[in-house]
Design a protein around this motif. Structure first.
Motif, PDB file in Angstrom:
ATOM      1  N   LEU A   1       0.909  -1.226  -0.133  1.00  0.00           N
ATOM      2  CA  LEU A   1       0.071   0.496   0.000  1.00  0.00           C
ATOM      3  C   LEU A   1       0.914   1.274  -0.070  1.00  0.00           C
ATOM      4  N   PRO A   2       0.675   2.734  -0.753  1.00  0.00           N
ATOM      5  CA  PRO A   2       1.570   3.931  -0.135  1.00  0.00           C
ATOM      6  C   PRO A   2       1.668   3.603   0.959  1.00  0.00           C
ATOM      7  N   PRO A   3       1.986   4.392   1.405  1.00  0.00           N
ATOM      8  CA  PRO A   3       2.824   4.833   3.319  1.00  0.00           C
ATOM      9  C   PRO A   3       1.309   5.595   3.740  1.00  0.00           C
ATOM     10  N   ALA A   4       0.973   6.053   2.932  1.00  0.00           N
ATOM     11  CA  ALA A   4       0.203   6.987   4.070  1.00  0.00           C
ATOM     12  C   ALA A   4      -1.003   6.380   3.942  1.00  0.00           C
ATOM     13  N   ILE A   5      -0.966   5.756   3.194  1.00  0.00           N
ATOM     14  CA  ILE A   5      -2.846   4.347   3.255  1.00  0.00           C
ATOM     15  C   ILE A   5      -2.090   3.248   4.578  1.00  0.00           C
ATOM     16  N   TRP A   6      -0.623   3.158   4.312  1.00  0.00           N
ATOM     17  CA  TRP A   6      -0.240   2.417   4.848  1.00  0.00           C
ATOM     18  C   TRP A   6      -0.324   2.456   6.876  1.00  0.00           C
ATOM     19  N   ALA A   7       0.244   3.604   6.722  1.00  0.00           N
ATOM     20  CA  ALA A   7       0.524   4.353   8.065  1.00  0.00           C
ATOM     21  C   ALA A   7      -1.234   4.503   8.772  1.00  0.00           C
ATOM     22  N   LYS A   8      -1.675   4.518   8.137  1.00  0.00           N
ATOM     23  CA  LYS A   8      -3.810   4.864   8.335  1.00  0.00           C
ATOM     24  C   LYS A   8      -4.130   3.159   9.028  1.00  0.00           C
ATOM     25  N   ARG A   9      -3.760   2.236   7.953  1.00  0.00           N
ATOM     26  CA  ARG A   9      -4.406   0.414   8.040  1.00  0.00           C
ATOM     27  C   ARG A   9      -3.627   0.040   9.318  1.00  0.00           C
ATOM     28  N   ARG A  10      -2.081   0.710   9.241  1.00  0.00           N
ATOM     29  CA  ARG A  10      -1.508   0.067  10.565  1.00  0.00           C
ATOM     30  C   ARG A  10      -1.782   0.542  12.362  1.00  0.00           C
ATOM     31  N   GLN A  11      -2.546   2.111  11.967  1.00  0.00           N
ATOM     32  CA  GLN A  11      -2.955   2.500  13.426  1.00  0.00           C
ATOM     33  C   GLN A  11      -5.008   1.816  13.275  1.00  0.00           C
ATOM     34  N   GLU A  12      -5.153   1.441  12.251  1.00  0.00           N
ATOM     35  CA  GLU A  12      -6.636   1.209  12.926  1.00  0.00           C
ATOM     36  C   GLU A  12      -6.786  -0.799  12.842  1.00  0.00           C
ATOM     37  N   THR A  13      -5.619  -1.840  12.704  1.00  0.00           N
ATOM     38  CA  THR A  13      -4.699  -2.554  13.310  1.00  0.00           C
ATOM     39  C   THR A  13      -4.749  -2.442  14.393  1.00  0.00           C
ATOM     40  N   TRP A  14      -4.335  -1.585  15.380  1.00  0.00           N
ATOM     41  CA  TRP A  14      -3.624  -1.713  16.019  1.00  0.00           C
ATOM     42  C   TRP A  14      -4.394  -0.562  17.230  1.00  0.00           C
ATOM     43  N   ARG A  15      -5.175   0.255  16.720  1.00  0.00           N
ATOM     44  CA  ARG A  15      -6.611   0.056  17.925  1.00  0.00           C
ATOM     45  C   ARG A  15      -7.642  -0.985  17.856  1.00  0.00           C
ATOM     46  N   ARG A  16      -8.193  -1.749  16.950  1.00  0.00           N
ATOM     47  CA  ARG A  16      -8.671  -2.951  17.343  1.00  0.00           C
ATOM     48  C   ARG A  16      -7.954  -3.970  17.575  1.00  0.00           C
ATOM     49  N   ASP A  17      -6.843  -4.431  17.773  1.00  0.00           N
ATOM     50  CA  ASP A  17      -6.249  -5.088  19.056  1.00  0.00           C
ATOM     51  C   ASP A  17      -5.583  -4.574  20.001  1.00  0.00           C
ATOM     52  N   GLU A  18      -6.466  -3.435  20.069  1.00  0.00           N
ATOM     53  CA  GLU A  18      -6.260  -2.612  21.816  1.00  0.00           C
ATOM     54  C   GLU A  18      -4.250  -2.760  21.620  1.00  0.00           C
ATOM     55  N   GLY A  19      -3.827  -2.794  21.151  1.00  0.00           N
ATOM     56  CA  GLY A  19      -2.443  -2.581  21.204  1.00  0.00           C
ATOM     57  C   GLY A  19      -1.981  -3.664  21.766  1.00  0.00           C
ATOM     58  N   ARG A  20      -2.642  -4.448  21.702  1.00  0.00           N
ATOM     59  CA  ARG A  20      -1.555  -5.597  22.433  1.00  0.00           C
ATOM     60  C   ARG A  20      -1.424  -6.529  21.788  1.00  0.00           C
ATOM     61  N   CYS A  21      -0.397  -7.972  22.216  1.00  0.00           N
ATOM     62  CA  CYS A  21       0.475  -8.165  20.819  1.00  0.00           C
ATOM     63  C   CYS A  21       0.171  -9.177  20.509  1.00  0.00           C
ATOM     64  N   CYS A  22      -0.495 -10.502  19.721  1.00  0.00           N
ATOM     65  CA  CYS A  22      -1.529 -10.855  19.569  1.00  0.00           C
ATOM     66  C   CYS A  22      -1.025 -12.766  18.972  1.00  0.00           C
ATOM     67  N   GLY A  23       0.465 -12.487  19.383  1.00  0.00           N
ATOM     68  CA  GLY A  23       1.508 -13.900  19.523  1.00  0.00           C
ATOM     69  C   GLY A  23       1.407 -14.562  20.797  1.00  0.00           C
ATOM     70  N   PRO A  24       1.509 -15.918  20.341  1.00  0.00           N
ATOM     71  CA  PRO A  24       1.653 -16.744  21.758  1.00  0.00           C
ATOM     72  C   PRO A  24       2.362 -17.032  22.634  1.00  0.00           C
ATOM     73  N   TYR A  25       3.247 -15.794  22.772  1.00  0.00           N
ATOM     74  CA  TYR A  25       4.294 -15.229  23.944  1.00  0.00           C
ATOM     75  C   TYR A  25       3.676 -14.585  25.319  1.00  0.00           C
ATOM     76  N   CYS A  26       3.289 -13.657  24.821  1.00  0.00           N
ATOM     77  CA  CYS A  26       2.825 -12.410  25.661  1.00  0.00           C
ATOM     78  C   CYS A  26       1.317 -12.150  26.352  1.00  0.00           C
ATOM     79  N   GLY A  27       0.379 -13.095  25.928  1.00  0.00           N
ATOM     80  CA  GLY A  27      -0.764 -13.118  27.005  1.00  0.00           C
ATOM     81  C   GLY A  27      -1.167 -12.255  27.610  1.00  0.00           C
ATOM     82  N   ASP A  28      -0.885 -11.864  28.705  1.00  0.00           N
ATOM     83  CA  ASP A  28      -1.892 -10.795  29.164  1.00  0.00           C
ATOM     84  C   ASP A  28      -0.298  -9.562  29.543  1.00  0.00           C
ATOM     85  N   ALA A  29       0.230  -9.322  28.619  1.00  0.00           N
ATOM     86  CA  ALA A  29       1.781  -8.587  29.007  1.00  0.00           C
ATOM     87  C   ALA A  29       0.958  -7.254  28.229  1.00  0.00           C
TER      88      ALA A  29
END
Length: 151
Positions: free
Chosen positions: A56-84
């Protein structure tokens, strides 16, 4: 293939003075006329690289990145970070579940937030370049291979 037609989206072309360069580098490139006198097709400006865009173009990617981070509430979705605690957006890694190289998309459903450690340890050939830096920075232990995860 008629030289006045535009075929093969996957092929890379460079435009020069109303001509299109087609083909693969191994086979050699050939210049073909693009669009006849009465054609509605007008080639892009000279020197423009025509290639199917995956990133994606940088401006659109920056927005998509922020939307993804908000949706995940800033928490890691990986297997090692449970309640981090939540990660700041600046250090969060946005990962493609199905990589673009394997037919994945930039849709929200294919993106997730990961911390650096979980991103480095993901079993994907594209992530191998991050291992040396993570070892140097102490993000992963020297015996990291058993920690690699699929996903």
């Amino acid at each position: 293939m008629h030289p006045d037609t535009w075929h093969g989206e996957a092929r890379q072309r460079t435009v020069r003075r109303g001509m299109v360069r087609r083909g693969k580098a191994r086979r050699g490139m050939a210049w073909h006329r693009c669009g006849g006198r009465n054609s509605s097709f007008r080639p892009p400006p000279e020197g423009t690289l025509m290639k199917r865009r995956r990133r994606l173009p940088p401006a659109i990617w920056a927005k998509r990145r922020q939307e993804t981070w908000r949706r995940d509430e800033g928490r890691c979705c990986g297997p090692y970070c449970g309640d981090a605690p939540a990660l700041p957006l600046e250090v969060a890694h946005i990962d493609h579940i199905v990589p673009l190289s394997k037919g994945g998309t930039n849709d929200m459903a294919n993106l997730r937030t990961l911390c650096r450690r979980c991103h480095v340890l993901r079993a994907d050939i594209a992530h191998q370049g991050m291992i040396a830096a993570a070892l140097r920075d102490g993000i992963i232990p020297a015996d990291w291979r058993p920690l690699v995860w699929e996903g």
